[in-house]
Structure formats: C-alpha cells, structure tokens
Scaffold this motif. Structure first.
Motif, PDB file in Angstrom:
ATOM      1  N   ARG A   1      51.112  56.078  38.215  1.00 22.63           N
ATOM      2  CA  ARG A   1      51.534  56.220  36.825  1.00 22.63           C
ATOM      3  C   ARG A   1      50.285  56.247  35.952  1.00 22.63           C
ATOM      4  NH1 ARG A   1      55.828  51.448  35.979  1.00 22.63           N
ATOM      5  NH2 ARG A   1      56.186  52.487  33.979  1.00 22.63           N
ATOM      6  N   PRO A   2      50.392  56.765  34.734  1.00 15.44           N
ATOM      7  CA  PRO A   2      49.226  56.804  33.855  1.00 15.44           C
ATOM      8  C   PRO A   2      48.739  55.395  33.513  1.00 15.44           C
ATOM      9  CG  PRO A   2      50.969  58.233  33.037  1.00 15.44           C
ATOM     10  CD  PRO A   2      51.572  57.405  34.125  1.00 15.44           C
ATOM     11  N   LEU A   3      47.459  55.282  33.287  1.00 13.13           N
ATOM     12  CA  LEU A   3      46.869  54.016  32.862  1.00 13.13           C
ATOM     13  C   LEU A   3      46.913  53.980  31.338  1.00 13.13           C
ATOM     14  CD1 LEU A   3      45.462  51.439  33.736  1.00 13.13           C
ATOM     15  CD2 LEU A   3      43.302  52.685  33.779  1.00 13.13           C
ATOM     16  N   ARG A   4      47.830  53.154  30.787  1.00 12.97           N
ATOM     17  CA  ARG A   4      48.071  53.148  29.348  1.00 12.97           C
ATOM     18  C   ARG A   4      47.921  51.744  28.779  1.00 12.97           C
ATOM     19  NH1 ARG A   4      53.679  56.488  29.748  1.00 12.97           N
ATOM     20  NH2 ARG A   4      54.186  54.549  30.850  1.00 12.97           N
ATOM     21  N   VAL A   5      47.374  51.691  27.577  1.00 14.76           N
ATOM     22  CA  VAL A   5      47.156  50.407  26.912  1.00 14.76           C
ATOM     23  C   VAL A   5      48.469  49.661  26.724  1.00 14.76           C
ATOM     24  CG1 VAL A   5      46.482  49.330  24.730  1.00 14.76           C
ATOM     25  CG2 VAL A   5      45.011  51.066  25.770  1.00 14.76           C
ATOM     26  N   ALA A   6      49.511  50.351  26.302  1.00 10.51           N
ATOM     27  CA  ALA A   6      50.796  49.694  26.051  1.00 10.51           C
ATOM     28  C   ALA A   6      51.322  49.018  27.310  1.00 10.51           C
ATOM     29  CB  ALA A   6      51.814  50.704  25.529  1.00 10.51           C
ATOM     30  N   ASP A   7      51.159  49.669  28.454  1.00 10.78           N
ATOM     31  CA  ASP A   7      51.635  49.092  29.708  1.00 10.78           C
ATOM     32  C   ASP A   7      50.799  47.876  30.103  1.00 10.78           C
ATOM     33  OD1 ASP A   7      53.588  51.029  29.886  1.00 10.78           O
ATOM     34  OD2 ASP A   7      52.366  52.350  31.126  1.00 10.78           O
ATOM     35  N   THR A   8      49.502  47.968  29.885  1.00  6.52           N
ATOM     36  CA  THR A   8      48.634  46.834  30.207  1.00  6.52           C
ATOM     37  C   THR A   8      49.013  45.619  29.376  1.00  6.52           C
ATOM     38  OG1 THR A   8      46.789  48.297  30.819  1.00  6.52           O
ATOM     39  CG2 THR A   8      46.241  46.030  30.231  1.00  6.52           C
ATOM     40  N   ARG A   9      49.304  45.837  28.105  1.00  2.53           N
ATOM     41  CA  ARG A   9      49.726  44.727  27.247  1.00  2.53           C
ATOM     42  C   ARG A   9      51.071  44.178  27.701  1.00  2.53           C
ATOM     43  NH1 ARG A   9      48.102  47.222  21.281  1.00  2.53           N
ATOM     44  NH2 ARG A   9      45.846  46.814  21.434  1.00  2.53           N
ATOM     45  N   HIS A  10      51.951  45.060  28.138  1.00  2.14           N
ATOM     46  CA  HIS A  10      53.260  44.618  28.631  1.00  2.14           C
ATOM     47  C   HIS A  10      53.094  43.758  29.880  1.00  2.14           C
ATOM     48  CE1 HIS A  10      57.452  44.555  29.663  1.00  2.14           C
ATOM     49  NE2 HIS A  10      57.262  45.265  30.764  1.00  2.14           N
ATOM     50  N   HIS A  11      52.192  44.148  30.774  1.00  4.85           N
ATOM     51  CA  HIS A  11      51.943  43.366  31.974  1.00  4.85           C
ATOM     52  C   HIS A  11      51.400  41.983  31.619  1.00  4.85           C
ATOM     53  CE1 HIS A  11      51.395  47.391  34.321  1.00  4.85           C
ATOM     54  NE2 HIS A  11      52.666  47.061  34.169  1.00  4.85           N
ATOM     55  N   LEU A  12      50.563  41.936  30.601  1.00  2.16           N
ATOM     56  CA  LEU A  12      50.038  40.645  30.161  1.00  2.16           C
ATOM     57  C   LEU A  12      51.164  39.765  29.632  1.00  2.16           C
ATOM     58  CD1 LEU A  12      47.625  38.788  29.561  1.00  2.16           C
ATOM     59  CD2 LEU A  12      47.390  39.940  27.357  1.00  2.16           C
ATOM     60  N   ASP A  13      52.058  40.355  28.869  1.00  6.23           N
ATOM     61  CA  ASP A  13      53.206  39.595  28.355  1.00  6.23           C
ATOM     62  C   ASP A  13      54.065  39.063  29.502  1.00  6.23           C
ATOM     63  OD1 ASP A  13      52.377  40.081  25.783  1.00  6.23           O
ATOM     64  OD2 ASP A  13      53.722  41.792  25.483  1.00  6.23           O
ATOM     65  N   LEU A  14      54.294  39.902  30.514  1.00  9.96           N
ATOM     66  CA  LEU A  14      55.076  39.469  31.667  1.00  9.96           C
ATOM     67  C   LEU A  14      54.402  38.308  32.380  1.00  9.96           C
ATOM     68  CD1 LEU A  14      56.187  42.864  33.292  1.00  9.96           C
ATOM     69  CD2 LEU A  14      57.636  41.213  32.103  1.00  9.96           C
ATOM     70  N   LEU A  15      53.090  38.380  32.471  1.00 11.60           N
ATOM     71  CA  LEU A  15      52.350  37.321  33.146  1.00 11.60           C
ATOM     72  C   LEU A  15      52.508  35.987  32.414  1.00 11.60           C
ATOM     73  CD1 LEU A  15      50.367  36.501  35.392  1.00 11.60           C
ATOM     74  CD2 LEU A  15      48.500  37.177  33.873  1.00 11.60           C
ATOM     75  N   PHE A  16      52.452  36.042  31.099  1.00  9.53           N
ATOM     76  CA  PHE A  16      52.557  34.815  30.318  1.00  9.53           C
ATOM     77  C   PHE A  16      53.996  34.298  30.241  1.00  9.53           C
ATOM     78  CE2 PHE A  16      48.253  35.376  29.053  1.00  9.53           C
ATOM     79  CZ  PHE A  16      47.833  34.148  28.578  1.00  9.53           C
ATOM     80  N   GLU A  17      54.955  35.208  30.194  1.00 11.09           N
ATOM     81  CA  GLU A  17      56.350  34.793  29.992  1.00 11.09           C
ATOM     82  C   GLU A  17      57.093  34.545  31.294  1.00 11.09           C
ATOM     83  OE1 GLU A  17      57.810  37.986  27.657  1.00 11.09           O
ATOM     84  OE2 GLU A  17      56.503  37.527  25.962  1.00 11.09           O
ATOM     85  N   GLY A  18      56.572  35.082  32.404  1.00  9.24           N
ATOM     86  CA  GLY A  18      57.229  34.891  33.688  1.00  9.24           C
ATOM     87  C   GLY A  18      58.276  35.954  33.949  1.00  9.24           C
ATOM     88  N   LEU A  19      58.738  36.006  35.186  1.00 10.42           N
ATOM     89  CA  LEU A  19      59.683  37.048  35.603  1.00 10.42           C
ATOM     90  C   LEU A  19      61.095  36.524  35.859  1.00 10.42           C
ATOM     91  CD1 LEU A  19      57.423  38.991  38.146  1.00 10.42           C
ATOM     92  CD2 LEU A  19      57.967  39.633  35.805  1.00 10.42           C
ATOM     93  N   SER A  20      61.273  35.236  35.825  1.00 13.24           N
ATOM     94  CA  SER A  20      62.609  34.704  36.109  1.00 13.24           C
ATOM     95  C   SER A  20      63.531  34.915  34.921  1.00 13.24           C
ATOM     96  CB  SER A  20      62.525  33.208  36.427  1.00 13.24           C
ATOM     97  OG  SER A  20      62.194  32.472  35.263  1.00 13.24           O
ATOM     98  N   PRO A  21      64.867  35.051  35.163  1.00 15.05           N
ATOM     99  CA  PRO A  21      65.820  35.243  34.060  1.00 15.05           C
ATOM    100  C   PRO A  21      65.736  34.122  33.030  1.00 15.05           C
ATOM    101  CG  PRO A  21      66.871  35.724  36.144  1.00 15.05           C
ATOM    102  CD  PRO A  21      65.536  35.126  36.477  1.00 15.05           C
ATOM    103  N   GLY A  22      65.535  32.903  33.509  1.00 15.68           N
ATOM    104  CA  GLY A  22      65.439  31.779  32.579  1.00 15.68           C
ATOM    105  C   GLY A  22      64.306  31.945  31.593  1.00 15.68           C
ATOM    106  N   GLN A  23      63.193  32.427  32.087  1.00 16.69           N
ATOM    107  CA  GLN A  23      62.044  32.627  31.214  1.00 16.69           C
ATOM    108  C   GLN A  23      62.324  33.732  30.203  1.00 16.69           C
ATOM    109  OE1 GLN A  23      60.525  29.690  31.873  1.00 16.69           O
ATOM    110  NE2 GLN A  23      58.683  30.813  31.363  1.00 16.69           N
ATOM    111  N   ALA A  24      63.039  34.775  30.622  1.00 19.83           N
ATOM    112  CA  ALA A  24      63.361  35.864  29.695  1.00 19.83           C
ATOM    113  C   ALA A  24      64.252  35.349  28.567  1.00 19.83           C
ATOM    114  CB  ALA A  24      64.057  36.994  30.443  1.00 19.83           C
ATOM    115  N   VAL A  25      65.208  34.483  28.906  1.00 15.05           N
ATOM    116  CA  VAL A  25      66.093  33.917  27.885  1.00 15.05           C
ATOM    117  C   VAL A  25      65.297  33.074  26.903  1.00 15.05           C
ATOM    118  CG1 VAL A  25      67.969  32.279  27.502  1.00 15.05           C
ATOM    119  CG2 VAL A  25      68.151  33.964  29.339  1.00 15.05           C
ATOM    120  N   LYS A  26      64.376  32.274  27.428  1.00 16.21           N
ATOM    121  CA  LYS A  26      63.544  31.446  26.559  1.00 16.21           C
ATOM    122  C   LYS A  26      62.714  32.305  25.612  1.00 16.21           C
ATOM    123  CE  LYS A  26      63.029  27.619  29.844  1.00 16.21           C
ATOM    124  NZ  LYS A  26      62.056  26.886  30.704  1.00 16.21           N
TER     125      LYS A  26
END
Length: 206
Positions: A170-195
């Motif tokens: 996939r293309p290397l895009r700034v928006a995606d990199t920032r999204h990955h950082l957000d995922l890293l900080f917020e976690g991937l579990s459903p509970g974390q998404a709700v929080k």
C-alpha cells in the motif's frame, strides 16, 4: 608545498554526491555506475575512488545528509505529539520518489552483509538511538509504561513504515502513519475502542 591528494575539493565533493543521487533516481540503483557518476560530476574515476570505495558509500553519505532532519527528535513534554511529528517527517521522506535510492540500497543489502552493516551503522542506529532515548524519557516521566523495552516500541512504530516502503503493498502515507500511532496508543481491543470513543465524546463541547 605539493597539494594533498586526499584533500577533498568541496566543489567536486558536492558534485559527486549530487550526481550519484540524481542518477540513482533516474536509472535506478542497480544500473548506477561509478563511471556514470564521474561523467555527470565532471571528475575522473580516480577522484571518486580516492574518497569512496563504492557507489554505496557515496549514496549513504548523501542519504545521511538529506535525512539529517529525522535525527532531530522533539522534546515538547508530550510523547504522543513528539512521535507524531517525528513519524510524519520520516514518512514524508521515505514516501517520496526522491528517496527511491534508499530502497535500492536496502534491497542490495539483503545479499551484501557489509552494505547492511553500513546502513545500520550510519542510517538506522543513530535514529533508533534517538527514539529509544525519547521513549525512555517518556517512561521516566510516567507517560509510557515502564515495563516495555524501548526498542520494542521502535519496532512497533517503524515496522509499518518499512513494510510499506519495501513490500509496497500500500502507499506510504502520512495519514496512515498517524493512524497507526493512534492505534498503538489506544490499543486494539474492543474495550479500548469504547474507552477512546467515550473520551472523544466527553471532549466535545456542548
């Protein structure tokens, strides 16, 4: 007094670095030759070999210079903001066609241990060290868990960037990199998404 044959002429030095990089962008790493670099720079091959042993060393020196800004790690006191700023800069650099020679160097290094060592020593490790220090500071400040090895954080942050850079899924895009950082900080579990969603709702005015 005779001229020192090992002393670099600043003009020739800059011309060789620029010629090597421009040609690598034009014809690709594999087709780049010292002969072509010398011709483009207007110098003799002996001049190049007096200062560098291989085309790889020329490209690495130019790459190091062009990416110097990625060594400047911000210390604003907010680790998430600092990581976002740093990863944005790295993604802009590596995602640009202007830095295609770096992909060629990494590909060649897979079958050249000495080139791989040079890339690690000159390009990768200084930047890893800077990130490790910033992560360690954030741990000392209580902004990150202190039971995580900082180098594991480095791999989690840079793994997606290099995966897209080299595998090109996939293309290397700034928006995606920032999204990955957000995922890293917020976690991937459903509970974390709700929080995270609840926190966002609370933060919204009215």
């Amino acid at each position: 007094m005779p001229a020192n044959p090992t002393r670099r002429s600043p003009t020739s030095h800059a011309a060789i670095l620029s010629a090597a990089w421009d040609l690598a962008c034009e014809v690709g790493y594999a087709r780049l030759t010292v002969e072509a670099i010398a011709k483009r720079a207007g110098v003799g091959k002996q001049t190049i070999y007096r200062w560098w042993r291989t085309k790889d060393e020329i490209l690495l020196e130019e790459l190091d210079s062009r990416t110097s800004a990625t060594l400047e790690f911000a210390h604003s006191g907010d680790i998430r903001a600092d990581l976002r700023r740093q990863l944005t800069e790295v993604t802009k650099v590596l995602g640009s066609d202007e830095y295609a020679p770096y992909r060629g160097l990494i590909a060649a290094a897979q079958s050249d241990p000495e080139l791989l060592r040079q890339i690690e020593q000159r390009i990768i490790e200084p930047r890893v060290d800077a990130l490790v220090e910033r992560v360690s500071q954030a741990q000392r400040d209580g902004q990150l868990r202190d039971d995580i090895a900082p180098r594991d954080v480095v791999e989690l942050l840079y793994g997606p960037i290099y995966y897209r850079l080299l595998v090109r899924t996939r293309p290397l895009r700034v928006a995606d990199t920032r999204h990955h950082l957000d995922l890293l900080f917020e976690g991937l579990s459903p509970g974390q998404a709700v929080k995270a969603a609840k926190a966002a709702d609370v933060a919204q005015p009215g």
